[in-house]
Scaffold this motif. Structure first.
Motif, PDB file in Angstrom:
ATOM      1  N   LEU A  92     -16.898 -15.648 -54.048  1.00  0.00           N
ATOM      2  CA  LEU A  92     -17.572 -15.534 -55.218  1.00  0.00           C
ATOM      3  C   LEU A  92     -18.290 -16.967 -55.736  1.00  0.00           C
ATOM      4  CD1 LEU A  92     -18.127 -13.968 -57.955  1.00  0.00           C
ATOM      5  CD2 LEU A  92     -15.848 -14.488 -58.770  1.00  0.00           C
ATOM      6  N   SER A  93     -19.519 -16.786 -55.960  1.00  0.00           N
ATOM      7  CA  SER A  93     -20.297 -18.025 -56.632  1.00  0.00           C
ATOM      8  C   SER A  93     -21.156 -17.462 -57.694  1.00  0.00           C
ATOM      9  CB  SER A  93     -21.229 -18.705 -55.315  1.00  0.00           C
ATOM     10  OG  SER A  93     -20.503 -19.057 -54.311  1.00  0.00           O
ATOM     11  N   LEU A 107     -19.394 -21.909 -60.119  1.00  0.00           N
ATOM     12  CA  LEU A 107     -18.317 -21.294 -59.243  1.00  0.00           C
ATOM     13  C   LEU A 107     -18.954 -21.324 -57.751  1.00  0.00           C
ATOM     14  CD1 LEU A 107     -16.680 -18.071 -60.827  1.00  0.00           C
ATOM     15  CD2 LEU A 107     -15.689 -20.317 -60.461  1.00  0.00           C
ATOM     16  N   GLU A 108     -17.995 -21.997 -56.673  1.00  0.00           N
ATOM     17  CA  GLU A 108     -18.564 -21.956 -55.316  1.00  0.00           C
ATOM     18  C   GLU A 108     -17.500 -21.533 -54.416  1.00  0.00           C
ATOM     19  OE1 GLU A 108     -21.095 -25.783 -54.576  1.00  0.00           O
ATOM     20  OE2 GLU A 108     -19.470 -26.444 -55.569  1.00  0.00           O
ATOM     21  N   HIS A 109     -18.014 -20.122 -53.891  1.00  0.00           N
ATOM     22  CA  HIS A 109     -17.230 -19.666 -52.574  1.00  0.00           C
ATOM     23  C   HIS A 109     -15.773 -19.344 -53.059  1.00  0.00           C
ATOM     24  CE1 HIS A 109     -20.978 -20.858 -50.573  1.00  0.00           C
ATOM     25  NE2 HIS A 109     -20.701 -21.771 -50.954  1.00  0.00           N
ATOM     26  N   VAL A 110     -15.361 -19.065 -54.013  1.00  0.00           N
ATOM     27  CA  VAL A 110     -13.855 -18.595 -54.660  1.00  0.00           C
ATOM     28  C   VAL A 110     -13.498 -17.425 -53.840  1.00  0.00           C
ATOM     29  CG1 VAL A 110     -12.478 -18.051 -56.425  1.00  0.00           C
ATOM     30  CG2 VAL A 110     -14.274 -19.941 -56.628  1.00  0.00           C
ATOM     31  N   SER A 111     -12.503 -17.301 -53.377  1.00  0.00           N
ATOM     32  CA  SER A 111     -11.782 -16.299 -52.704  1.00  0.00           C
ATOM     33  C   SER A 111     -10.412 -16.141 -52.685  1.00  0.00           C
ATOM     34  CB  SER A 111     -12.164 -16.194 -51.083  1.00  0.00           C
ATOM     35  OG  SER A 111     -13.308 -16.028 -50.779  1.00  0.00           O
ATOM     36  N   PHE A 112      -9.729 -14.929 -52.963  1.00  0.00           N
ATOM     37  CA  PHE A 112      -8.202 -14.565 -53.343  1.00  0.00           C
ATOM     38  C   PHE A 112      -8.092 -13.165 -53.217  1.00  0.00           C
ATOM     39  CE2 PHE A 112     -10.319 -14.936 -57.726  1.00  0.00           C
ATOM     40  CZ  PHE A 112      -9.626 -13.737 -58.194  1.00  0.00           C
ATOM     41  N   LEU A 142     -14.230 -17.726 -66.195  1.00  0.00           N
ATOM     42  CA  LEU A 142     -15.696 -17.618 -65.665  1.00  0.00           C
ATOM     43  C   LEU A 142     -15.387 -16.618 -64.426  1.00  0.00           C
ATOM     44  CD1 LEU A 142     -18.513 -17.890 -66.262  1.00  0.00           C
ATOM     45  CD2 LEU A 142     -18.434 -19.750 -64.319  1.00  0.00           C
ATOM     46  N   THR A 143     -14.279 -16.755 -63.555  1.00  0.00           N
ATOM     47  CA  THR A 143     -13.941 -15.873 -62.726  1.00  0.00           C
ATOM     48  C   THR A 143     -13.458 -14.579 -63.101  1.00  0.00           C
ATOM     49  OG1 THR A 143     -13.199 -17.887 -61.468  1.00  0.00           O
ATOM     50  CG2 THR A 143     -12.411 -15.730 -60.766  1.00  0.00           C
ATOM     51  N   SER A 197     -23.290 -14.953 -55.124  1.00  0.00           N
ATOM     52  CA  SER A 197     -22.707 -14.102 -53.929  1.00  0.00           C
ATOM     53  C   SER A 197     -21.353 -13.737 -54.439  1.00  0.00           C
ATOM     54  CB  SER A 197     -22.548 -15.340 -52.716  1.00  0.00           C
ATOM     55  OG  SER A 197     -21.479 -16.392 -53.021  1.00  0.00           O
ATOM     56  N   GLY A 198     -20.836 -12.904 -53.666  1.00  0.00           N
ATOM     57  CA  GLY A 198     -19.555 -12.494 -53.938  1.00  0.00           C
ATOM     58  C   GLY A 198     -19.227 -10.857 -53.782  1.00  0.00           C
TER      59      GLY A 198
END
Length: 343
Positions: free
Chosen positions: A13-14, A27-32, A52-53, A69-70
């Protein structure tokens, strides 16, 4: 835990913001991921990208924000979060208040001051479940009792300004669970409450997890709340994942990223009265002045020259763990002294 696929899986997620003609990476390349009945904490300092996420997952971003992206998999269904096409927006809109509900930090802003609080739950129930008004009113009273509102038969007709902060938040929780969602997004819902009421609200969340088998994605800067409520945790800093763990106790007992360790060190410890509270030096970078490499490097006590060269990939060697750090805190060396409750 079960062998079921995750309830929620967020990948890469960006988000970018347009500010005064400048494009900023928020946000840059957040994953979980998050399992059914699991609570995951999203923690970090103000401005780290936690709220924001949450908003990106439901398509509730401000007009100047764009998901670049995401992808999200929710309850087996896949969603492409990038772009702004009408079909993508409608798919996310159908999730709001049904499969996914959100509880905001300030209920006074979310509640309509000129409509009784019970009516606001009733209207939502009638739209989603096609109940008759009398039936929906009874259900609203039931929900208000479920979240610990005493004398709900009378409080259902109260206005927002007639209720205390704790009661307003309970009303918001009742409205959020009215459709029995599988995922509840919590944006610092106890920040404005005193510690006694905060504990009561956390107990409500724990009970709802058990009753609904719902997942909780809980945004907070309070590690004590995370320790009490959550099973897993993701640490964000300047829009990037610093460290993430499927086992919260594992991370709290042995933090590997210096930022995680610094957050834990700066948490008050009731068992060590008189101890000087640690303060992380410096301040988080602004979005238009972020370091090229690790965003925490300028404040980090473990930094080396290579920390500032490029974004750090996941360097964890443990299953269920994610650590974006070249010079990790070594086991047995961490200077964290946790409270008994956190252990």
């Amino acid at each position: 835990m079960t062998d079921r696929a995750p309830l929620l899986d967020v990948a890469d997620l960006s988000v970018k913001l347009q500010v005064g003609g400048t494009e900023l990476h928020a946000l840059e390349h957040v994953s979980f991921s998050l399992g059914y009945g699991e609570a995951r904490g999203l923690v970090g300092e103000s401005g780290s990208g936690k709220s924001l996420t949450l908003r990106a997952l439901l398509g509730l971003l401000p007009p100047n924000a764009t998901v670049t992206s995401g992808r999200m998999t929710f309850d087996g269904a896949e969603f492409d979060l990038a772009g702004t096409s009408r079909s993508k927006r409608r798919r996310l809109e159908r999730l709001r208040g049904t499969g996914i509900s959100m509880i905001f930090q300030e209920p006074s802003v979310a509640l309509n001051p000129v409509i009784p609080v019970g009516e606001q739950i009733v209207d939502a129930v009638m739209r989603r479940d096609r109940m008759r008004r009398a039936e929906a009113r009874d259900y609203a009273i039931h929900l208000m009792k479920l979240v610990g509102i005493h004398d709900a038969e009378n409080k259902v007709d109260a206005y927002e300004f007639e209720l205390s902060g704790g009661l307003k938040q309970r009303v918001m929780i009742a409205a959020a669970v009215a459709s029995k969602p599988k995922l509840i997004l919590c944006d610092e819902p106890t920040t404005a409450l005193d510690v006694t009421v905060q504990q009561q609200i956390l107990d409500v969340f724990t009970d709802l997890r058990d009753e609904l088998d719902a997942g909780l994605l809980y945004v907070t800067h309070d590690l004590a709340v995370v320790s009490q409520l959550c099973d897993s945790v993701t640490v964000l800093y300047s829009g990037n994942v610093m460290e993430s763990s499927a086992d919260l106790r594992d991370m709290f007992d042995a933090p590997r990223h210096p930022y995680t360790e610094a957050l834990l060190r700066s948490t008050p410890d009731v068992d060590r009265i008189g101890r000087r509270l640690y303060s992380i030096p410096g301040s988080a970078p602004s979005l238009d002045d972020r370091p090229r490499g690790c965003p925490f490097a300028p404040r980090c006590e473990y930094r080396h020259d290579d920390c500032e060269e490029a974004r750090v990939p996941d360097k964890s060697t443990s299953s269920g763990r994610e650590v974006h750090c070249l010079h990790q805190v070594q086991q047995g060396v961490s200077r964290v002294a946790l409270t008994k409750e956190a252990r």
